[in-house]
Design an enzyme around this catalytic site. Structure first.
Site, PDB file in Angstrom:
ATOM      1  N   SER A  31       0.870  -1.320  -0.055  1.00 61.48           N
ATOM      2  CA  SER A  31      -0.196   0.059  -0.030  1.00 61.48           C
ATOM      3  C   SER A  31       0.898   1.246  -0.105  1.00 61.48           C
ATOM      4  CB  SER A  31      -0.850  -0.119   1.243  1.00 61.48           C
ATOM      5  OG  SER A  31      -0.256  -0.384   2.411  1.00 61.48           O
TER       6      SER A  31
ATOM      7  N   HIS B  16      -4.642  -2.019  -2.582  1.00 64.27           N
ATOM      8  CA  HIS B  16      -4.200  -3.140  -3.293  1.00 64.27           C
ATOM      9  C   HIS B  16      -5.158  -3.646  -4.153  1.00 64.27           C
ATOM     10  CE1 HIS B  16      -1.515  -4.487   0.559  1.00 64.27           C
ATOM     11  NE2 HIS B  16      -1.594  -3.348   0.319  1.00 64.27           N
TER      12      HIS B  16
ATOM     13  N   HIS C 274      -2.188 -10.414   3.533  1.00 66.47           N
ATOM     14  CA  HIS C 274      -1.499 -10.122   5.132  1.00 66.47           C
ATOM     15  C   HIS C 274      -1.821 -11.248   5.901  1.00 66.47           C
ATOM     16  CE1 HIS C 274      -1.390  -6.328   3.138  1.00 66.47           C
ATOM     17  NE2 HIS C 274      -0.290  -5.817   3.626  1.00 66.47           N
TER      18      HIS C 274
ATOM     19  N   TYR D 254      -2.877 -10.674   8.761  1.00 67.33           N
ATOM     20  CA  TYR D 254      -4.020 -10.178   9.667  1.00 67.33           C
ATOM     21  C   TYR D 254      -5.432 -10.517   8.970  1.00 67.33           C
ATOM     22  CZ  TYR D 254      -3.875  -6.332   6.650  1.00 67.33           C
ATOM     23  OH  TYR D 254      -3.794  -5.469   5.655  1.00 67.33           O
TER      24      TYR D 254
ATOM     25  N   ALA E 260       4.501  -0.030   2.963  1.00 69.43           N
ATOM     26  CA  ALA E 260       4.309   1.235   3.992  1.00 69.43           C
ATOM     27  C   ALA E 260       4.394   0.853   5.525  1.00 69.43           C
ATOM     28  CB  ALA E 260       2.851   1.941   3.493  1.00 69.43           C
TER      29      ALA E 260
HETATM   30  I1  8IG Z   1       1.219   1.915   6.815  1.00 71.40           I
HETATM   31  O1  8IG Z   1       2.127   2.332  12.523  1.00 71.40           O
HETATM   32  C1  8IG Z   1       1.574   1.421   8.541  1.00 71.40           C
HETATM   33  N1  8IG Z   1       1.449  -0.031   8.789  1.00 71.40           N
HETATM   34  N2  8IG Z   1       2.017  -2.324  12.639  1.00 71.40           N
HETATM   35  N3  8IG Z   1       2.023  -0.072  12.732  1.00 71.40           N
HETATM   36  C2  8IG Z   1       2.098  -1.112  11.803  1.00 71.40           C
HETATM   37  N4  8IG Z   1       1.855  -1.352  10.666  1.00 71.40           N
HETATM   38  C3  8IG Z   1       1.751  -0.022   9.888  1.00 71.40           C
HETATM   39  C4  8IG Z   1       1.963   1.065  10.459  1.00 71.40           C
HETATM   40  C5  8IG Z   1       2.049   1.237  12.079  1.00 71.40           C
HETATM   41  N5  8IG Z   1       1.705   2.091   9.647  1.00 71.40           N
END
Ligand code: 8IG
Length: 278
Positions: free
Chosen positions: A41, A73, A99, A101, A129
């Protein structure tokens, strides 16, 4: 397209990747690709710098790939021909990734990487990112991943496969990238499962551990690529200060906006680096 699964686990993940690579070779007419890019992303705009793809299709048409689950995405796979210092290069580009998650297990997370290596790719460039833990980092700043810390308690590898990770993020490639842009810094990326961002206390813990960047991707893919013998480059785009760094709340819109703002610079960086890799 769905792969054969039991309880969400790919029965034969490497075989599934080989089948996917064969399908990609058929679709593109390109028997061997040289390098792969996974655009996270915030990076999708950077791909415009690579020119016009020779082929584009939806990842879900290929065995083992899931439909995209995140804004930013697109779930497309593209093939490019790019001029290299020693002749033309074929690049396989994945716009988006799966991902941890998403809760589908780790096999779909590393499927694009394994497919890329089975399609011939000797180098895998993983972009993402991320949140900046190091307080000096600015939003919109790219950082090369020098090393990682995994906080997800999972691995894409199964069994007595004791892979060395000392030079996981290729020193050779990092040197090439820094010769292209000597303002680039290197940092340690910590992999967080998500989908929640961290608490400020967790960010403090990560900083104490030696982490500079935090995100929800890249680490399993880097391990899977390295285990199959590919060289790995990881580049993070800092799109937000991690929780508690500025006191501001975190949101995905800010991530997308920072990615859009940096797309041209990131595209130019990739375009400058790729020809020098082979
Ligand atoms: I874009 O601050 C992005 N992805 N874990 N923490 C985590 N994943 C991220 C973050 C963040 N910013």
């Amino acid at each position: 397209m769905s792969a054969q699964t039991v309880d969400g686990i790919y029965l034969d993940p490497i075989g599934t990747a080989e089948k996917a690579a064969a399908q990609i070779a058929l679709r593109t007419g390109v028997g061997q690709h040289d390098l792969a890019l996974v655009m996270g992303s915030g990076w999708v705009g950077a791909v415009d710098a690579l020119g016009t793809p020779t082929h584009e299709f939806s990842a879900e048409e290929i065995i083992g790939f899931l439909p995209p689950a995140v804004e930013g995405h697109s779930g497309k796979i593209r093939s490019y021909e790019i001029a290299g210092a020693n002749g033309p290069l074929r690049a396989l580009v994945f716009l988006g990734r799966t991902h941890l998650y998403e809760g589908k297990g780790i096999e779909p997370v590393v499927h694009s990487t394994r497919t890329a290596v089975k399609a011939g790719c000797k180098i895998v460039i993983l972009t993402n990112a991320c949140g900046g833990i190091k307080t000096e980092y600015k939003v919109g700043q790219p950082v090369l991943i020098r090393d990682h810390i995994s906080l997800t308690a999972t691995s894409p590898l199964i069994g007595a496969n004791f892979v060395d990770l000392t030079d996981l993020y290729s020193k050779r490639i990092r040197a090439i990238v820094k010769s292209e842009d000597n303002s680039l810094q290197e940092g340690v990326y910590v992999h967080w499962r998500g989908p929640t961002y961290e608490t400020p206390a967790e960010i403090k813990m990560m900083r104490t551990m030696g982490a500079d960047l935090v995100g929800m991707s890249t680490v399993p893919e880097a391990i899977a690529a390295h285990a199959l013998g590919a060289e790995v480059l990881g580049i993070s785009l800092v799109t937000n200060a991690a929780a508690g760094v500025t006191g501001e709340k975190l949101n995905h819109e800010e991530v997308i906006a920072a990615g859009k703002a940096a797309a041209q610079r990131m595209g130019a960086l990739l375009k400058g680096v790729i020809p020098k890799l082979f």
